[in-house]
Motif scaffolding. Structure first.
Motif, PDB file in Angstrom:
ATOM      1  N   ASP A   1       0.894  -1.294   0.114  1.00 19.64           N
ATOM      2  CA  ASP A   1       0.055  -0.021   0.113  1.00 19.64           C
ATOM      3  C   ASP A   1       1.017   1.250   0.032  1.00 19.64           C
ATOM      4  N   GLY A   2       0.218   2.233  -0.420  1.00 23.91           N
ATOM      5  CA  GLY A   2       1.071   3.787  -0.096  1.00 23.91           C
ATOM      6  C   GLY A   2       1.713   4.049  -1.415  1.00 23.91           C
ATOM      7  N   ASP A   3       1.979   5.283  -1.548  1.00 23.24           N
ATOM      8  CA  ASP A   3       2.907   5.708  -2.599  1.00 23.24           C
ATOM      9  C   ASP A   3       4.285   5.655  -2.342  1.00 23.24           C
ATOM     10  N   GLU A   4       5.071   5.307  -3.450  1.00 19.40           N
ATOM     11  CA  GLU A   4       6.503   5.286  -3.346  1.00 19.40           C
ATOM     12  C   GLU A   4       7.131   6.546  -3.722  1.00 19.40           C
ATOM     13  N   ARG A   5       8.075   6.937  -3.126  1.00 17.01           N
ATOM     14  CA  ARG A   5       8.893   8.088  -3.249  1.00 17.01           C
ATOM     15  C   ARG A   5      10.318   7.874  -2.895  1.00 17.01           C
ATOM     16  N   PRO A   6      11.224   8.804  -3.524  1.00 15.35           N
ATOM     17  CA  PRO A   6      12.683   8.334  -3.053  1.00 15.35           C
ATOM     18  C   PRO A   6      12.701   9.251  -1.573  1.00 15.35           C
ATOM     19  N   THR A   7      13.844   8.809  -0.998  1.00 14.28           N
ATOM     20  CA  THR A   7      14.376   9.435   0.321  1.00 14.28           C
ATOM     21  C   THR A   7      15.789   9.563   0.370  1.00 14.28           C
ATOM     22  N   ARG A   8      16.432  10.516   0.878  1.00 13.34           N
ATOM     23  CA  ARG A   8      17.900  10.646   0.823  1.00 13.34           C
ATOM     24  C   ARG A   8      18.238  10.076   2.205  1.00 13.34           C
ATOM     25  N   LEU A   9      17.373   9.638   3.049  1.00 16.71           N
ATOM     26  CA  LEU A   9      17.904   8.992   4.382  1.00 16.71           C
ATOM     27  C   LEU A   9      17.706   7.544   4.286  1.00 16.71           C
ATOM     28  N   GLY A  10      19.022   6.650   4.497  1.00 16.61           N
ATOM     29  CA  GLY A  10      19.011   5.408   4.354  1.00 16.61           C
ATOM     30  C   GLY A  10      18.234   4.679   5.483  1.00 16.61           C
ATOM     31  N   ALA A  11      17.526   3.721   5.488  1.00 16.73           N
ATOM     32  CA  ALA A  11      16.670   2.909   6.349  1.00 16.73           C
ATOM     33  C   ALA A  11      17.575   2.205   7.155  1.00 16.73           C
ATOM     34  N   ASP A  12      18.905   1.946   6.845  1.00 14.76           N
ATOM     35  CA  ASP A  12      19.742   1.166   7.606  1.00 14.76           C
ATOM     36  C   ASP A  12      20.137   1.928   8.975  1.00 14.76           C
ATOM     37  N   LEU A  13      20.207   2.989   9.014  1.00 12.60           N
ATOM     38  CA  LEU A  13      20.471   3.867  10.097  1.00 12.60           C
ATOM     39  C   LEU A  13      21.694   3.372  10.896  1.00 12.60           C
ATOM     40  N   ASP A  14      22.842   3.066  10.294  1.00 17.91           N
ATOM     41  CA  ASP A  14      23.689   2.207  11.141  1.00 17.91           C
ATOM     42  C   ASP A  14      24.527   3.318  12.094  1.00 17.91           C
ATOM     43  N   ASP A  15      24.557   4.355  11.829  1.00 23.31           N
ATOM     44  CA  ASP A  15      25.160   5.418  12.679  1.00 23.31           C
ATOM     45  C   ASP A  15      24.306   5.532  13.994  1.00 23.31           C
ATOM     46  N   TRP A  16      24.993   5.405  15.125  1.00 26.65           N
ATOM     47  CA  TRP A  16      24.379   5.542  16.464  1.00 26.65           C
ATOM     48  C   TRP A  16      23.642   6.797  16.779  1.00 26.65           C
ATOM     49  N   ASN A  17      24.351   7.823  16.458  1.00 23.79           N
ATOM     50  CA  ASN A  17      23.734   8.968  16.618  1.00 23.79           C
ATOM     51  C   ASN A  17      22.415   9.460  15.746  1.00 23.79           C
ATOM     52  N   THR A  18      22.689   9.152  14.531  1.00 22.42           N
ATOM     53  CA  THR A  18      21.580   9.410  13.491  1.00 22.42           C
ATOM     54  C   THR A  18      20.462   8.592  14.067  1.00 22.42           C
ATOM     55  N   ARG A  19      20.641   7.209  14.323  1.00 20.55           N
ATOM     56  CA  ARG A  19      19.418   6.380  14.773  1.00 20.55           C
ATOM     57  C   ARG A  19      18.793   6.789  16.325  1.00 20.55           C
ATOM     58  N   PHE A  20      19.611   7.497  16.897  1.00 23.11           N
ATOM     59  CA  PHE A  20      19.079   8.162  18.158  1.00 23.11           C
ATOM     60  C   PHE A  20      18.230   9.349  17.606  1.00 23.11           C
ATOM     61  N   VAL A  21      18.637  10.131  17.091  1.00 23.16           N
ATOM     62  CA  VAL A  21      17.881  11.103  16.324  1.00 23.16           C
ATOM     63  C   VAL A  21      16.701  10.921  15.804  1.00 23.16           C
ATOM     64  N   ALA A  22      16.695   9.696  14.962  1.00 24.94           N
ATOM     65  CA  ALA A  22      15.614   9.313  14.289  1.00 24.94           C
ATOM     66  C   ALA A  22      14.549   8.700  15.203  1.00 24.94           C
ATOM     67  N   GLN A  23      14.767   7.951  16.407  1.00 24.76           N
ATOM     68  CA  GLN A  23      13.777   7.614  17.243  1.00 24.76           C
ATOM     69  C   GLN A  23      13.225   8.858  18.293  1.00 24.76           C
ATOM     70  N   LEU A  24      13.839   9.869  18.150  1.00 18.79           N
ATOM     71  CA  LEU A  24      13.304  10.895  18.914  1.00 18.79           C
ATOM     72  C   LEU A  24      12.078  11.343  18.142  1.00 18.79           C
ATOM     73  N   ALA A  25      12.071  11.238  16.839  1.00 11.80           N
ATOM     74  CA  ALA A  25      10.820  11.599  15.990  1.00 11.80           C
ATOM     75  C   ALA A  25       9.850  10.281  16.196  1.00 11.80           C
ATOM     76  N   ALA A  26      10.144   9.189  16.422  1.00 14.17           N
ATOM     77  CA  ALA A  26       9.125   8.089  16.645  1.00 14.17           C
ATOM     78  C   ALA A  26       9.620   7.052  17.473  1.00 14.17           C
ATOM     79  N   PRO A  27       9.808   7.303  18.708  1.00 16.89           N
ATOM     80  CA  PRO A  27      10.050   6.648  19.801  1.00 16.89           C
ATOM     81  C   PRO A  27       9.235   5.158  20.170  1.00 16.89           C
ATOM     82  N   HIS A  28       8.106   5.094  19.458  1.00 16.44           N
ATOM     83  CA  HIS A  28       7.436   3.788  19.334  1.00 16.44           C
ATOM     84  C   HIS A  28       7.545   3.154  18.324  1.00 16.44           C
ATOM     85  N   ALA A  29       8.431   3.380  17.207  1.00 19.53           N
ATOM     86  CA  ALA A  29       8.477   2.706  16.053  1.00 19.53           C
ATOM     87  C   ALA A  29       9.661   1.360  16.421  1.00 19.53           C
TER      88      ALA A  29
END
Length: 337
Positions: free
Chosen positions: A227-255
């Motif tokens: 489902d849903g429309d597909e679009r490009p994104t500049r942010l990779g889903a692997d989120l291997d960098d610790w700091n980047t992942r921490f910032v990401a989960q601030l926006a979605a703490p229950h994901a």
């Protein structure tokens, strides 16, 4: 670790654990290693209960001794101060607090009665008798309040208000903030007379098992990922960098994040069970990231926007972030450019 511990079975998929008991020649040397040792899995199972291997998640452990000492130094405890510890575990850090302050000034809360009982025995054998409480550590221990210092040896999504309500103004709360993408940071907060608490992260990529009431719920049936429309994104889903992942989960703490092999490709899926929002990401043949989203809120839009704002502000390290806790909620911010 008188009852033994579990060691990781290298290369096991899914993750497996095997018991190491006191009659094993490796036991004594491992107990003196500067390493974390799993002492319970699946909420009730201890090493003596298992023969062979077990495929269950750890639920209690003995924290790396070097980290215990580092955290007690970060707690800045002084003579005569009363300390509340959240998460007794094996009792090792409790014993160090008793040695430093005396039994009467140390209270430790453990949610698991069996874990608390084993810690009481070990502490007694070492000559210590602090106040040990079986209960939900997220509620603190009001009967012994107020405390000068509070230290938590479990991770949490948010710092409970009960903690700084039970801590004297000017007292310190030391806790590890985490999210369900499992990047975490140790925060030291100062409690203020108005009932708020503020502080900063101390660095070091410290992680603990989440407090049991804050562990993620089962994912259940996955949504229709087509489902849903597909679009490009500049942010990779692997989120291997610790700091980047921490910032990401601030926006979605229950994901919660899982990885699937689907239709000949690897898909990274984030799901917020509570809201029903989800995002599925994969790379195309040219290595570009694509995302589809569904549910009431565009989950990946929130994550992508938060990370981009952080990067536009120079990607400051987590030690420069500010944590504020009040009756209105918990807020984590970074300095803007």
């Amino acid at each position: 670790m008188r009852g033994g511990f579990f060691e990781l079975v290298n290369g096991s998929v899914p993750t497996a654990w095997r018991p190491v008991l006191p009659d094993d020649p490796r036991w004594m040397a491992r107990c003196y290693d500067d390493d974390s040792l799993v002492t319970q899995v699946a909420g009730t199972i201890v090493p003596a209960d298992v023969r062979g291997e077990i495929l269950r998640a750890p639920t209690s452990s003995s924290t790396m001794p070097g980290l215990v000492v580092r955290m007690l130094e970060d707690l800045q405890v002084e003579d005569g101060q009363k300390v509340l510890e959240i998460g007794t575990g094996t009792g090792y850090s409790t014993a160090l607090l008793c040695h430093r302050l005396g039994d009467d000034l140390v209270t430790s809360v453990e949610v698991d009665e069996g874990v608390s009982t084993r810690a009481r025995t070990a502490l007694g054998q070492a000559g210590y008798a602090p106040r040990l409480v079986v209960g939900d550590g997220l509620a603190g221990h009001k009967e012994g309040a107020p405390y000068d210092r509070l230290i938590a040896t479990c991770g949490m999504l948010t710092v409970p208000l009960d903690w700084h309500e039970q801590t004297r103004p000017g007292g310190l709360v030391l806790a590890t903030l985490c999210g369900w993408m499992y990047s975490s940071e140790l925060a030291r907060l100062t409690v203020h007379p108005d009932g708020t608490a503020t502080g900063t992260f101390l660095g070091g990529q410290i992680s603990f098992m989440l407090a049991r009431p804050q562990t993620p719920p089962p994912l259940g049936t996955l949504p229709d990922l087509d489902d849903g429309d597909e679009r490009p994104t500049r942010l990779g889903a692997d989120l291997d960098d610790w700091n980047t992942r921490f910032v990401a989960q601030l926006a979605a703490p229950h994901a919660q994040k899982i990885t699937l092999a689907r239709e000949g490709r690897t898909e990274h899926v984030l799901i917020d069970v509570e809201t029903g929002s989800w995002a599925a990401l994969h790379q195309d043949a040219a290595g570009r990231w694509l995302v589809r989203q569904g549910g009431p809120e565009p989950l990946w839009d929130a994550i992508e926007g938060h990370v981009q704002r952080w990067r536009q502000d120079g990607a400051p390290p987590l030690e420069r972030f500010t944590v504020a806790v009040s009756p209105q909620g918990q807020h984590v911010t970074w300095p803007t450019a």
